[in-house]
Design an enzyme around this catalytic site. Structure first.
Site, mmCIF file in Angstrom:
data_model
loop_
_atom_site.group_PDB
_atom_site.id
_atom_site.type_symbol
_atom_site.label_atom_id
_atom_site.label_comp_id
_atom_site.label_asym_id
_atom_site.label_seq_id
_atom_site.Cartn_x
_atom_site.Cartn_y
_atom_site.Cartn_z
ATOM 1 N N ARG A 223 0.473 -6.232 2.903
ATOM 2 C CA ARG A 223 1.170 -5.927 4.064
ATOM 3 C C ARG A 223 0.311 -6.727 5.574
ATOM 4 O O ARG A 223 -0.866 -6.760 5.036
ATOM 5 C CB ARG A 223 0.912 -4.506 4.462
ATOM 6 C CG ARG A 223 2.027 -3.635 3.347
ATOM 7 C CD ARG A 223 3.491 -3.794 4.119
ATOM 8 N NE ARG A 223 4.121 -2.980 3.316
ATOM 9 C CZ ARG A 223 4.996 -3.524 2.487
ATOM 10 N NH1 ARG A 223 5.039 -4.570 1.754
ATOM 11 N NH2 ARG A 223 5.976 -2.467 1.686
ATOM 12 N N HIS A 271 8.063 -12.717 3.892
ATOM 13 C CA HIS A 271 8.128 -11.472 3.008
ATOM 14 C C HIS A 271 9.031 -11.492 2.038
ATOM 15 O O HIS A 271 9.892 -10.592 1.801
ATOM 16 C CB HIS A 271 8.272 -10.532 4.003
ATOM 17 C CG HIS A 271 7.838 -9.102 3.328
ATOM 18 N ND1 HIS A 271 7.553 -8.082 4.243
ATOM 19 C CD2 HIS A 271 7.850 -8.445 2.093
ATOM 20 C CE1 HIS A 271 7.350 -6.996 3.551
ATOM 21 N NE2 HIS A 271 7.406 -7.340 2.196
HETATM 22 P P1 NDP Z 1 0.176 0.217 -6.804
HETATM 23 O O1 NDP Z 1 0.347 1.461 -6.275
HETATM 24 O O2 NDP Z 1 0.938 0.054 -8.196
HETATM 25 O O3 NDP Z 1 -1.242 -0.224 -7.082
HETATM 26 C C1 NDP Z 1 -1.903 0.249 -5.923
HETATM 27 C C2 NDP Z 1 -3.362 -0.542 -6.323
HETATM 28 O O4 NDP Z 1 -4.396 -0.583 -5.132
HETATM 29 C C3 NDP Z 1 -3.936 0.365 -7.250
HETATM 30 O O5 NDP Z 1 -4.729 -0.278 -8.179
HETATM 31 C C4 NDP Z 1 -5.006 1.231 -6.213
HETATM 32 O O6 NDP Z 1 -6.254 1.780 -6.972
HETATM 33 C C5 NDP Z 1 -5.399 -0.043 -5.287
HETATM 34 N N1 NDP Z 1 -5.845 0.789 -4.141
HETATM 35 C C6 NDP Z 1 -5.364 1.568 -3.331
HETATM 36 N N2 NDP Z 1 -6.222 1.948 -2.241
HETATM 37 C C7 NDP Z 1 -7.332 1.459 -2.528
HETATM 38 C C8 NDP Z 1 -8.726 1.517 -1.902
HETATM 39 N N3 NDP Z 1 -8.936 2.063 -0.738
HETATM 40 N N4 NDP Z 1 -9.442 0.653 -2.422
HETATM 41 C C9 NDP Z 1 -9.262 0.019 -3.867
HETATM 42 N N5 NDP Z 1 -8.322 -0.127 -4.070
HETATM 43 C C10 NDP Z 1 -6.999 0.511 -3.839
HETATM 44 O O7 NDP Z 1 1.075 -0.687 -6.080
HETATM 45 P P2 NDP Z 1 1.920 -2.096 -6.323
HETATM 46 O O8 NDP Z 1 1.149 -2.850 -7.327
HETATM 47 O O9 NDP Z 1 3.231 -1.637 -6.952
HETATM 48 O O10 NDP Z 1 2.079 -2.665 -4.922
HETATM 49 C C11 NDP Z 1 1.012 -3.071 -4.158
HETATM 50 C C12 NDP Z 1 1.628 -3.438 -2.689
HETATM 51 O O11 NDP Z 1 2.125 -4.706 -2.639
HETATM 52 C C13 NDP Z 1 2.622 -2.483 -2.223
HETATM 53 O O12 NDP Z 1 2.243 -1.227 -1.668
HETATM 54 C C14 NDP Z 1 3.116 -3.337 -1.001
HETATM 55 O O13 NDP Z 1 2.475 -3.307 0.195
HETATM 56 C C15 NDP Z 1 3.108 -4.715 -1.507
HETATM 57 N N6 NDP Z 1 4.300 -5.554 -1.849
HETATM 58 C C16 NDP Z 1 4.691 -6.463 -1.428
HETATM 59 C C17 NDP Z 1 5.608 -7.411 -1.712
HETATM 60 C C18 NDP Z 1 6.058 -8.683 -0.941
HETATM 61 O O14 NDP Z 1 7.152 -9.031 -1.161
HETATM 62 N N7 NDP Z 1 5.276 -9.190 -0.286
HETATM 63 C C19 NDP Z 1 6.678 -6.756 -2.471
HETATM 64 C C20 NDP Z 1 6.164 -5.483 -3.326
HETATM 65 C C21 NDP Z 1 5.134 -5.051 -2.735
HETATM 66 P P3 NDP Z 1 -6.178 2.726 -8.167
HETATM 67 O O15 NDP Z 1 -5.637 2.184 -9.248
HETATM 68 O O16 NDP Z 1 -7.541 3.231 -8.366
HETATM 69 O O17 NDP Z 1 -5.312 3.684 -7.605
HETATM 70 C C1 OXD Z 2 8.147 -4.081 -0.946
HETATM 71 C C2 OXD Z 2 8.103 -5.143 -0.105
HETATM 72 O O1 OXD Z 2 7.282 -3.220 -0.685
HETATM 73 O O2 OXD Z 2 9.136 -5.670 -0.500
HETATM 74 O O3 OXD Z 2 8.790 -4.000 -2.182
HETATM 75 O O4 OXD Z 2 7.192 -5.455 0.543
#
Ligand code: NDP
Ligand code: OXD
Length: 308
Positions: A223, A271
């Protein structure tokens, strides 16, 4: 069991067709033509207008078209119904491919060869072997783990960081504040795949950049709110960072005239690192609806106190 589709950026008719193949009896309405709000049991949404979902009295689940749900959580009127985020193979594969694409692009100096070709210059520039290139991945959830798994067979030295301790076969991991220091000190590439929460906002800023080895590259596919834009420009300007690939921005679309557009060390994509292709993501939506209708627990429900 009517579904309301709300998105300005996803194709409603393609979604209608994909869901009709999986759930032929599901009435599919497209906002703003929603008919009687009391009919709506499922809302399939990306950035719905604030307050809209609060006006649906019989909502059984909110199904996010995105994996990241902070735009929904920012709506103080968001109803209590379970919020299911997008977790689907198509999106995950897309994101893993984006990360591999960006790492290879910088490691193999692709931009320099594009410039050389324009001038018919034949000159190998050399590159570090993958095994000597350390990649740190912030976030080891669905997407971070997939990115790590895509880089490992290419030989990259990958380390992932999460909030809680993780034991993922084949992937080296660290967690918490000490883990972040360890990861930063050894990340030639820093890939951000974190959710945007109060804890992670602004994480890609001056102090983390300073902890990276000189010449590191930052890849942000999570993000725009994770990045402190001025700190990135300063770190690139000083030469401490050698490049950045950015897919997400504080303000989207990136405004005309923004310095990122023309920066020689920044690669911008609109994006689309991970796309919610309906053909590859409709199974996830249909499965959630089937489960809800059968009274089974829903998968991938957002923990609202954690923020992801
Ligand atoms: P998940 O919820 O599966 O994974 C999130 C990860 O981040 C987990 O490992 C979590 O840790 C870790 N995390 C969260 N908070 C912290 C913190 N404070 N410190 C350290 N680690 C942290 O999310 P996804 O992998 O599915 O997606 C990640 C992000 O990717 C989405 O939230 C979105 O913003 C972005 N995205 C972007 C897209 C694009 O097109 N650019 C498309 C899709 C998503 P833990 O395992 O310990 O809970
Ligand atoms: C998502 C994105 O969160 O598109 O899936 O950013």
């Amino acid at each position: 069991m009517t579904l309301l589709f709300v998105s300005a950026s996803d194709n409603a008719e393609v979604w209608r067709a994909e869901l009709a193949r999986r759930l032929p009896d599901l009435p599919f309405r497209v906002w703003p033509d929603m008919g009687d709000p009391a009919d709506i049991r499922y809302a399939l949404v990306w950035k719905p207008p604030a307050g809209l979902l609060a006006g649906l009295p019989n909502l059984k689940a909110i199904l996010s078209l995105g994996a990241g749900v902070e735009p929904l959580l920012n709506d103080p009127t968001l109803p209590d119904a379970p919020l299911v985020r997008m977790v689907a193979e198509g999106l995950t594969e897309d994101m893993a491919a984006y990360v591999v694409l960006q790492v290879l692009r910088w490691q193999r100096t692709l931009d320099a060869y594009v410039r050389q070709q324009a001038e018919a210059v034949w000159k190998p520039l050399g590159h570090r072997p993958a095994s000597e290139v350390r990649v740190g991945i912030l976030g080891l959830g669905v997407l971070g783990e997939a990115a790590a798994r895509a880089l490992l067979p290419l030989g990259f030295d990958v380390l992932g960081w999460s909030r809680t301790r993780k034991d993922i076969p084949g992937i080296a991991t660290v967690h918490g504040a000490d883990g972040l220091k360890e990861l930063a000190a050894r990340s030639d590439f820093l890939v951000c795949l974190l959710p945007l929460t109060a804890e992670t906002r602004g994480i890609l800023g001056a102090s983390l950049f300073a902890a990276l080895p000189r010449g590191a590259v930052v890849i942000n596919a999570a993000r725009g709110g994770h990045l402190v834009e001025a700190d990135l420009l300063a770190a690139l300007g000083s030469g401490h960072l050698s490049g950045a690939s950015l897919d997400v921005f504080a303000e989207e679309p990136l405004r005309a005239g923004h310095p990122f557009w023309t920066h020689p060390k920044i690669h911008v994509t609109p994006h689309n690192a991970g796309v919610t292709h309906p053909s590859r993501c409709a199974d996830h939506v249909a499965d959630a609806i089937r489960r809800a209708e059968a009274g089974q627990p829903l998968l991938h429900v957002v923990d609202r106190t954690r923020g992801y």
